[in-house]
Write a protein that holds these residues in place. Structure first.
Motif, PDB file in Angstrom:
ATOM      1  N   ARG A 231       0.822  -1.217   0.000  1.00 41.63           N
ATOM      2  CA  ARG A 231       0.000   0.000   0.000  1.00 41.63           C
ATOM      3  C   ARG A 231       0.857   1.268   0.000  1.00 41.63           C
ATOM      4  NH1 ARG A 231      -5.268  -0.664   2.005  1.00 41.63           N
ATOM      5  NH2 ARG A 231      -5.467   1.566   1.661  1.00 41.63           N
TER       6      ARG A 231
ATOM      7  N   ASP B 187      -5.578   1.155  -3.495  1.00 47.01           N
ATOM      8  CA  ASP B 187      -6.784   0.991  -2.684  1.00 47.01           C
ATOM      9  C   ASP B 187      -7.340  -0.430  -2.756  1.00 47.01           C
ATOM     10  OD1 ASP B 187      -6.761   3.630  -1.872  1.00 47.01           O
ATOM     11  OD2 ASP B 187      -7.964   4.310  -3.570  1.00 47.01           O
TER      12      ASP B 187
ATOM     13  N   ASN C 223     -15.134  -0.042  -3.048  1.00 48.77           N
ATOM     14  CA  ASN C 223     -14.425  -0.487  -4.253  1.00 48.77           C
ATOM     15  C   ASN C 223     -15.443  -0.915  -5.300  1.00 48.77           C
ATOM     16  OD1 ASN C 223     -12.761  -1.628  -6.183  1.00 48.77           O
ATOM     17  ND2 ASN C 223     -12.288  -3.454  -4.981  1.00 48.77           N
TER      18      ASN C 223
ATOM     19  N   SER D 297     -18.847   7.022  -0.959  1.00 48.92           N
ATOM     20  CA  SER D 297     -17.589   7.776  -0.875  1.00 48.92           C
ATOM     21  C   SER D 297     -17.841   9.257  -0.638  1.00 48.92           C
ATOM     22  CB  SER D 297     -16.768   7.582  -2.149  1.00 48.92           C
ATOM     23  OG  SER D 297     -16.352   6.239  -2.267  1.00 48.92           O
TER      24      SER D 297
ATOM     25  N   ALA E 184     -10.174   5.694   4.178  1.00 45.34           N
ATOM     26  CA  ALA E 184      -8.956   4.879   4.212  1.00 45.34           C
ATOM     27  C   ALA E 184      -8.956   3.966   5.433  1.00 45.34           C
ATOM     28  CB  ALA E 184      -7.724   5.774   4.218  1.00 45.34           C
TER      29      ALA E 184
ATOM     30  N   ARG F 173     -11.285   1.074   4.834  1.00 44.26           N
ATOM     31  CA  ARG F 173     -10.667   0.126   3.906  1.00 44.26           C
ATOM     32  C   ARG F 173      -9.639  -0.736   4.660  1.00 44.26           C
ATOM     33  NH1 ARG F 173      -9.718   3.530   0.367  1.00 44.26           N
ATOM     34  NH2 ARG F 173     -11.469   3.126  -1.040  1.00 44.26           N
TER      35      ARG F 173
END
Length: 713
Positions: free
Chosen positions: A103, A116, A390, A437, A493, A496
């Protein structure tokens, strides 16, 4: 203020201090059980940082469990409260560290990924594989073992070796699966290390080049992890690894007993030893020495203490009842429930103890790895979040919409059309996921997230499991927001990272993992006991066929012995072993040879025992037991065949009698004929020129024989 000084070193014994102060380019520390391995590892990190001025960011510390990584980080943070946690991002499991490198540093774009990407578990990879088999009409044999076959095929190096021994399309499937995962921005556990190893092989300016690589429990490394380790060391890093060859109990996962030898010679490493055990009484340690395999010294500092108790029980139920009484007695005498543990070889053995302990009012916890994937509503929620984070993850979007229990309740075909064509307005839930998002940063807590997706309507309020599902989802979201807060990242983030973490380690949101602080008896397999310690340990079912399990070869037998060594060395003060005279079909009656390997003077039981068994005698007994098992199996097969033969003879006689009876009862033979139009029929009447036959569906028909086109059957 000096955070690490001579006083810190003075707390270590000479062996521990030597390991901490050693500055060899490569050092392998053979850390015997209970010898302060974690203390040495943490002291090494602190010494390098405070004395040798190596920044924490210049160290990579690799562990095999998230719990071990958390313990190391928490102890460092406790010693330095002002230390920013992000400086310890290189401290974690092999897989989490590979994820961090991919990452933050490595050019994953070269492999078709974005930074991502999300991590998926093996079950989802299997779903993808089965879908690809259908799409491309691949010929794949033994689909019931597809997960294992994929693991083996993915590990094959060199195009010339990629030939299926089953003459099917397994390597085509691996190629397609790799491409599909990249297109959906997904990686599995295997991919994390595989892709990191691939990219670390190249000389890349921005790639990680730590000054020190420190490895905990190095004996558990598999081939892929050793490659990862080598990629880092080859960039100029010093290596410091600690572990215990006598605790290699995961050979099925790829770890090997010879890893210490391999590392020592590959890196010309200095080898040190931590021989002093601070945990167990000398009686328990003396028993443990009977199961050592590499001849390493194991020295204790404690008094002999209690003898090892051996109990003969009729079966597991009697054993559970005995243990309930024994545990209550020890608790009345002052031993906390949390300092007592019951070990068994197989997870299926826990049920009897759970039932009896519940009935007797004994608080207990069962060590059983459960993940969000084990709970339908949580599996659905994770997929909901995954697609929201995603949009390339189309299978998750389809899964969420087409779920029968939750979601929109539409067909998979319609869900696929909505997701693949990105049709706004076709589904409220799809629109919510697509807009996540934009709104993510405004969702401050689990209630806001729950409301945003309007989950009240999707969790089926009329179902019997509604309240349980609702609580589980709230708990999941609460854990996620706590995680995001700890990570100090932006919310998207952080979420995720949480999804990746849940795939890497699993999350049990319905029942907490066993807690060392909770005052309850711990029930667990021998494998799960590794790394723990208790004042009193009960190891149950020490019968051949359970402890040890029946194995194919001596390597398997040696690993079973190491596993038993791990179990008995969890005990600090008391150790009790039990065996069954009626263990069931899996095991043989009577005590295991492992009990006979322990010197009788260390044991307290109900009967006199002979002298302890030597390793050579053990091997002879193993061979004898195998021969007995084989002979018994052959005899049983012979008896079974004889019984089958007798049964067949009886069936034959019975059939002959039935035939005779039918011949006596049946009327004159019935003639049957076949006609090209009417099919098969039965002759009703016949003379020299005419024939009358009855056909099903057509009734009775009369024919002139010479022109009938009839055929006798």
């Amino acid at each position: 203020m000096e955070l690490y000084n001579e006083k810190e070193l003075d707390r270590l014994n000479p062996y521990q201090k030597e390991a901490v102060l050693d500055e060899s380019p490569a050092c392998i520390v053979n850390a015997n059980v209970g010898s302060g391995k974690t203390t040495v590892l943490i002291s090494k990190v602190q010494y390098l940082h405070h004395v040798k001025k190596v920044n924490y960011e210049e160290m990579t510390v690799l562990t095999f469990t998230n719990k071990a990584a958390d313990e190391i980080k928490s102890r460092l943070l406790a010693a330095e409260p002002e230390l920013p946690v992000e400086k310890l991002r290189g401290f974690g499991t092999f897989h989490s560290t590979a994820l961090y490198y991919l990452r933050e540093y490595l050019p994953v774009e070269k492999l078709g990924y974005t930074r991502d990407f999300l991590v998926i578990d093996p079950e989802e990879e299997l779903e993808l594989a089965l879908d690809l088999i259908r799409q491309h009409k691949l010929k794949i044999k033994y689909k019931n073992r597809l997960k294992k076959r994929l693991e083996s095929a993915m590990a094959v190096r060199g195009e010339e070796k990629k030939v299926s021994k089953y003459q099917d399309d397994i390597f085509d499937l691996v190629r397609l699966l790799r491409e599909e995962k990249a297109s959906q921005d997904k990686m599995t556990f295997f991919d994390l290390l595989e892709n990191a190893n691939l990219l670390l092989r190249e000389e890349i300016g921005n790639s990680p080049s730590p000054k020190w690589v420190i490895v905990d429990e190095v004996q558990d490394s598999d081939s892929q992890q050793l490659v990862f380790l080598d990629r880092l060391v080859s960039r100029g890093a010093n290596l410091f690894a600690v572990g215990d060859p006598n605790q290699v109990i995961y050979s099925w996962r790829g770890s090997a007993f010879q890893i210490f030898y391999t590392l020592k010679h590959k890196y010309r490493a200095k080898e040190l030893t931590l021989p002093i055990n601070y945990r167990s009484s000398s009686s328990i340690l003396e028993a443990a020495r009977c199961f050592l395999q590499n001849g390493s010294p194991l020295t204790g500092v404690r008094e002999p203490g209690n003898k090892i108790i051996v109990k003969r029980q009729y079966d597991a139920f009697q054993d559970a009842c005995y243990l309930a009484g024994r545990i209550k007695k020890l608790h009345r005498e002052g031993t906390p429930y949390g300092e007592m543990a019951v070990f068994y070889r197989l997870q299926s053995q826990s049920g009897m103890f759970e039932d009896v302990f519940s009935r007797e009012g004994i608080p207990f916890e069962v060590s059983l790895k459960r993940t969000v994937g084990d709970v339908p509503v949580l599996r659905w929620c994770i997929r909901l979040l995954r697609f929201s984070l995603n949009k390339k993850d189309t299978p998750s979007g389809i899964y969420v919409l087409a779920s029968r229990e939750y979601g929109e309740g539409i067909s998979e075909k319609k869900a696929k059309e909505i997701v693949c064509n990105s049709k706004p307005g076709a589904s409220l839930l799809f629109d919510k996921m697509c807009g996540f998002s934009r709104i993510c940063e405004e969702l401050g807590d689990e209630e806001a997230l729950f409301s945003y997706f309007e989950l009240e309507r999707y969790l089926n309020p009329v179902s019997a499991s509604y309240m349980e599902d609702r609580d589980a989802v709230h708990r999941l979201f609460q854990i996620m927001f706590d995680y995001v807060k700890e990570q100090q990242e932006n919310r998207e983030a952080g979420m995720r990272a949480f999804i990746n973490s849940s795939s890497l380690y699993g999350l049990d949101v319905l029942r907490e993992e066993i807690s060392e602080e909770k005052d309850s008896v711990k029930l667990m397999t021998l494998h799960a006991s590794k790394g723990l310690e208790f004042s009193c340990v009960f190891i149950t079912g020490v019968n051949y066929g359970l402890i040890p399990l029946k194995t194919r070869d001596m390597d398997g037998e040696e690993e079973e012995r190491r596993l038993f060594f791990v179990g008995i060395t969890r005990a600090k003060d008391r150790l009790e072993l039990s065996y069954y005279t009626n263990p069931g079909e899996r095991a043989m009656p009577g005590e295991s040879r492992y009990i006979r390997m322990i010197p009788p003077r260390l044991l307290e039981g109900e009967e006199e025992r002979g002298p302890a068994v030597s390793l050579q005698e053990l091997k002879r007994q193993v061979q004898e037991q195998r021969t007995q098992v084989q002979e018994r199996s052959l005899q049983e097969q012979k008896r079974s065949l004889q019984e089958q033969e007798r049964s067949l003879q009886e069936q034959k006689r019975s059939l002959q009698e039935q035939k005779r009876s039918l011949r006596e009862q049946e009327p004159a033979p019935t003639k049957r004929v076949r006609h090209p139009r009417y099919g098969t029929g039965v002759v009703v009447r016949e003379d020299e020129t005419m024939l009358e036959a009855e056909f099903e569906g057509y009734g009775t028909k009369e024919f002139i024989k010479a022109f009938s086109e009839l055929e006798y059957i």
